[in-house]
Design a protein around this motif. Structure first.
Motif, PDB file in Angstrom:
ATOM      1  N   PRO A   1       0.820  -1.216   0.000  1.00 53.84           N
ATOM      2  CA  PRO A   1       0.000   0.000   0.000  1.00 53.84           C
ATOM      3  C   PRO A   1       0.851   1.262   0.000  1.00 53.84           C
ATOM      4  O   PRO A   1       1.913   1.317   0.632  1.00 53.84           O
ATOM      5  CB  PRO A   1      -0.820  -0.132   1.284  1.00 53.84           C
ATOM      6  N   SER A   2       0.356   2.286  -0.683  1.00 58.86           N
ATOM      7  CA  SER A   2       1.049   3.566  -0.752  1.00 58.86           C
ATOM      8  C   SER A   2       0.012   4.680  -0.807  1.00 58.86           C
ATOM      9  O   SER A   2      -0.860   4.676  -1.672  1.00 58.86           O
ATOM     10  CB  SER A   2       1.949   3.620  -1.993  1.00 58.86           C
ATOM     11  N   GLY A   3       0.115   5.635   0.122  1.00 57.74           N
ATOM     12  CA  GLY A   3      -0.806   6.771   0.143  1.00 57.74           C
ATOM     13  C   GLY A   3      -2.039   6.503   0.969  1.00 57.74           C
ATOM     14  O   GLY A   3      -2.388   5.349   1.248  1.00 57.74           O
ATOM     15  N   ASP A   4      -2.682   7.567   1.410  1.00 55.31           N
ATOM     16  CA  ASP A   4      -3.942   7.458   2.140  1.00 55.31           C
ATOM     17  C   ASP A   4      -4.790   8.686   1.844  1.00 55.31           C
ATOM     18  O   ASP A   4      -4.310   9.676   1.291  1.00 55.31           O
ATOM     19  CB  ASP A   4      -3.702   7.318   3.655  1.00 55.31           C
ATOM     20  N   PHE A   5      -6.047   8.603   2.217  1.00 56.78           N
ATOM     21  CA  PHE A   5      -6.976   9.684   1.893  1.00 56.78           C
ATOM     22  C   PHE A   5      -6.782  10.917   2.768  1.00 56.78           C
ATOM     23  O   PHE A   5      -7.175  12.006   2.406  1.00 56.78           O
ATOM     24  CB  PHE A   5      -8.428   9.185   2.018  1.00 56.78           C
ATOM     25  N   GLY A   6      -6.203  10.756   3.959  1.00 61.11           N
ATOM     26  CA  GLY A   6      -5.936  11.910   4.806  1.00 61.11           C
ATOM     27  C   GLY A   6      -7.171  12.714   5.137  1.00 61.11           C
ATOM     28  O   GLY A   6      -7.227  13.918   4.899  1.00 61.11           O
ATOM     29  N   ILE A   7      -8.199  12.045   5.654  1.00 65.12           N
ATOM     30  CA  ILE A   7      -9.452  12.727   5.974  1.00 65.12           C
ATOM     31  C   ILE A   7      -9.322  13.477   7.304  1.00 65.12           C
ATOM     32  O   ILE A   7      -8.976  12.888   8.332  1.00 65.12           O
ATOM     33  CB  ILE A   7     -10.618  11.733   6.043  1.00 65.12           C
ATOM     34  N   SER A   8      -9.574  14.784   7.271  1.00 63.40           N
ATOM     35  CA  SER A   8      -9.604  15.600   8.488  1.00 63.40           C
ATOM     36  C   SER A   8     -11.052  15.828   8.885  1.00 63.40           C
ATOM     37  O   SER A   8     -11.917  16.039   8.031  1.00 63.40           O
ATOM     38  CB  SER A   8      -8.910  16.942   8.255  1.00 63.40           C
ATOM     39  N   GLU A   9     -11.328  15.802  10.179  1.00 62.19           N
ATOM     40  CA  GLU A   9     -12.702  15.977  10.647  1.00 62.19           C
ATOM     41  C   GLU A   9     -12.765  17.118  11.642  1.00 62.19           C
ATOM     42  O   GLU A   9     -11.932  17.234  12.537  1.00 62.19           O
ATOM     43  CB  GLU A   9     -13.201  14.682  11.295  1.00 62.19           C
ATOM     44  N   ARG A  10     -13.767  17.982  11.454  1.00 54.73           N
ATOM     45  CA  ARG A  10     -13.998  19.090  12.363  1.00 54.73           C
ATOM     46  C   ARG A  10     -15.481  19.164  12.684  1.00 54.73           C
ATOM     47  O   ARG A  10     -16.302  18.544  12.004  1.00 54.73           O
ATOM     48  CB  ARG A  10     -13.550  20.420  11.723  1.00 54.73           C
ATOM     49  N   GLU A  11     -15.811  19.921  13.701  1.00 54.60           N
ATOM     50  CA  GLU A  11     -17.212  20.072  14.095  1.00 54.60           C
ATOM     51  C   GLU A  11     -17.610  21.535  14.055  1.00 54.60           C
ATOM     52  O   GLU A  11     -16.814  22.420  14.348  1.00 54.60           O
ATOM     53  CB  GLU A  11     -17.449  19.539  15.512  1.00 54.60           C
ATOM     54  N   VAL A  12     -18.840  21.789  13.698  1.00 52.07           N
ATOM     55  CA  VAL A  12     -19.421  23.116  13.820  1.00 52.07           C
ATOM     56  C   VAL A  12     -20.628  22.987  14.739  1.00 52.07           C
ATOM     57  O   VAL A  12     -21.438  22.073  14.590  1.00 52.07           O
ATOM     58  CB  VAL A  12     -19.833  23.694  12.445  1.00 52.07           C
ATOM     59  N   ASP A  13     -20.701  23.844  15.739  1.00 53.57           N
ATOM     60  CA  ASP A  13     -21.853  23.824  16.639  1.00 53.57           C
ATOM     61  C   ASP A  13     -22.590  25.149  16.532  1.00 53.57           C
ATOM     62  O   ASP A  13     -22.101  26.119  15.949  1.00 53.57           O
ATOM     63  CB  ASP A  13     -21.451  23.536  18.086  1.00 53.57           C
ATOM     64  N   VAL A  14     -23.779  25.191  17.079  1.00 54.45           N
ATOM     65  CA  VAL A  14     -24.623  26.382  16.980  1.00 54.45           C
ATOM     66  C   VAL A  14     -25.011  26.867  18.368  1.00 54.45           C
ATOM     67  O   VAL A  14     -25.054  26.094  19.326  1.00 54.45           O
ATOM     68  CB  VAL A  14     -25.895  26.099  16.150  1.00 54.45           C
ATOM     69  N   ASP A  15     -25.278  28.152  18.462  1.00 54.32           N
ATOM     70  CA  ASP A  15     -25.703  28.780  19.712  1.00 54.32           C
ATOM     71  C   ASP A  15     -27.136  29.266  19.573  1.00 54.32           C
ATOM     72  O   ASP A  15     -27.592  29.633  18.486  1.00 54.32           O
ATOM     73  CB  ASP A  15     -24.782  29.962  20.049  1.00 54.32           C
ATOM     74  N   GLU A  16     -27.836  29.286  20.680  1.00 57.50           N
ATOM     75  CA  GLU A  16     -29.225  29.754  20.702  1.00 57.50           C
ATOM     76  C   GLU A  16     -29.252  31.268  20.494  1.00 57.50           C
ATOM     77  O   GLU A  16     -28.480  32.020  21.083  1.00 57.50           O
ATOM     78  CB  GLU A  16     -29.879  29.428  22.041  1.00 57.50           C
TER      79      GLU A  16
END
Length: 327
Positions: A67-82
């Motif tokens: 195997p060589s290489g990877d998708f390199g998925i980054s994950e972040r969150e967005v939240d909301v305020d009232e």
């Protein structure tokens, strides 16, 4: 300066007022297109960014799986305020004015619901709510002591300074606090452009934008006019309107930035440049059409009409590699 003037013809028995004008509001912050709307976010929403997949082709030296290489998925969150809007309107504000001709009579004169004047007031609430949404999108700060700003965290006030402090994005000092000099508009745009990360540089031109304060836009326009060649080749026509460009990328003035930084944040001559993709800026809300869901009720005891809006909002970005800023 792009503005909206809401204009209505109003006629009265015996007395005529030809036109009723609302205070103009900026239209550039109502153009949903320089950021990404993420609706139906009730609490939090995950965002993924897939890095470029490359250098996966290799020499075949025989049997086996290497195997060589990877998708390199980054994950972040967005939240909301009232958020909420609460407004009360009393008949007394219209008493002894020509506008009371448009209200109800007798005991019902205090109840403005269903009247022509109240339709205008509802539209005013919608416009003001939209303005505040956008003001908070850019400049909100939950750590602020100002109740007009501590609703949610904004892009310029919280997210970008944190990225700059962590040296996660390129930053150009635009000498804010003093007027720009001739040539500064073009020079700062060039510096911000040249400093951009490779993922941002590699995006198609049609997927990128320079969002700039009015001060930068005016200086850039003046620089083009003083260059001797005019602005030929540096203008785009978007939705029928002339828009300046830099190296083929639209340069869009955000006049409201100058208003808020000078009047509310005590930062006059604050020269901001945000080079990014609109897809990288996230405006999250439980339902964007909340702006059309304005609650109205009349209290007979208080003899007042009440208006309310309830919703949620939040801001974030997808990936720092799609930012280059100056301020």
């Amino acid at each position: 300066m792009g503005t909206i003037t809401r204009k209505f013809s109003v006629s009265y028995k015996g007395i005529e007022a030809n036109e009723l004008f609302f205070v103009p509001i900026f239209t550039d912050i109502m153009q949903i297109g320089d950021f990404t709307i993420m609706p139906d976010v009730v609490y939090k929403r995950k965002m993924q960014f897939v890095n470029t997949l490359e250098k996966i082709v290799q020499k075949n030296t025989g049997c086996g799986f290497t195997p060589s290489g990877d998708f390199g998925i980054s994950e972040r969150e967005v939240d909301v305020d009232e958020i909420k809007v609460n407004i009360e309107q009393c008949y007394d504000e219209f008493k002894n004015t020509v506008l009371q001709e448009k209200l109800k009579k007798g005991n019902m004169k205090f109840n403005m619901t269903g009247t022509e004047i109240f339709k205008y007031l509802i539209q005013k609430v919608k416009d003001a709510t939209t303005l505040d949404y956008m003001r908070l999108f850019w400049f909100g700060d939950k750590a602020s002591v100002d109740p007009a700003y501590n609703v949610t965290d904004g892009i310029w006030s919280v997210h970008i300074p944190a990225l700059v402090a962590a040296t996660a994005i390129p930053y150009t000092n635009t000498a804010s606090g003093a007027p720009l000099n001739p040539g500064d508009g073009e020079n700062y745009l060039r510096t911000v452009y040249d400093a951009a990360p490779l993922p941002l540089k590699g995006l198609p031109t049609t997927e990128k934008v320079f969002l700039v304060s009015g001060s930068v836009y005016e200086q850039y326009r003046e620089d083009l006019e003083n260059s001797g060649g005019g602005d030929a080749g540096r203008q785009l026509v978007i939705d029928g309107a002339q828009v300046l460009s830099f190296r083929g990328i639209p340069v869009k003035p955000q006049w409201n930035w100058d208003v808020y930084t000078a009047a509310d944040l005590a930062l006059p001559n604050y020269h901001q440049i945000l080079y990014t993709s609109p897809k990288n800026l996230i405006f999250a809300t439980d339902l964007f059409s909340t702006l059309s869901q304005v609650g109205v009720f009349y209290d007979e005891l208080e003899e007042k009409t009440y208006v309310k809006v309830n919703g949620k909002m939040g801001t974030n970005y997808v990936h720092p590699s799609l930012f280059s800023v100056g301020y």
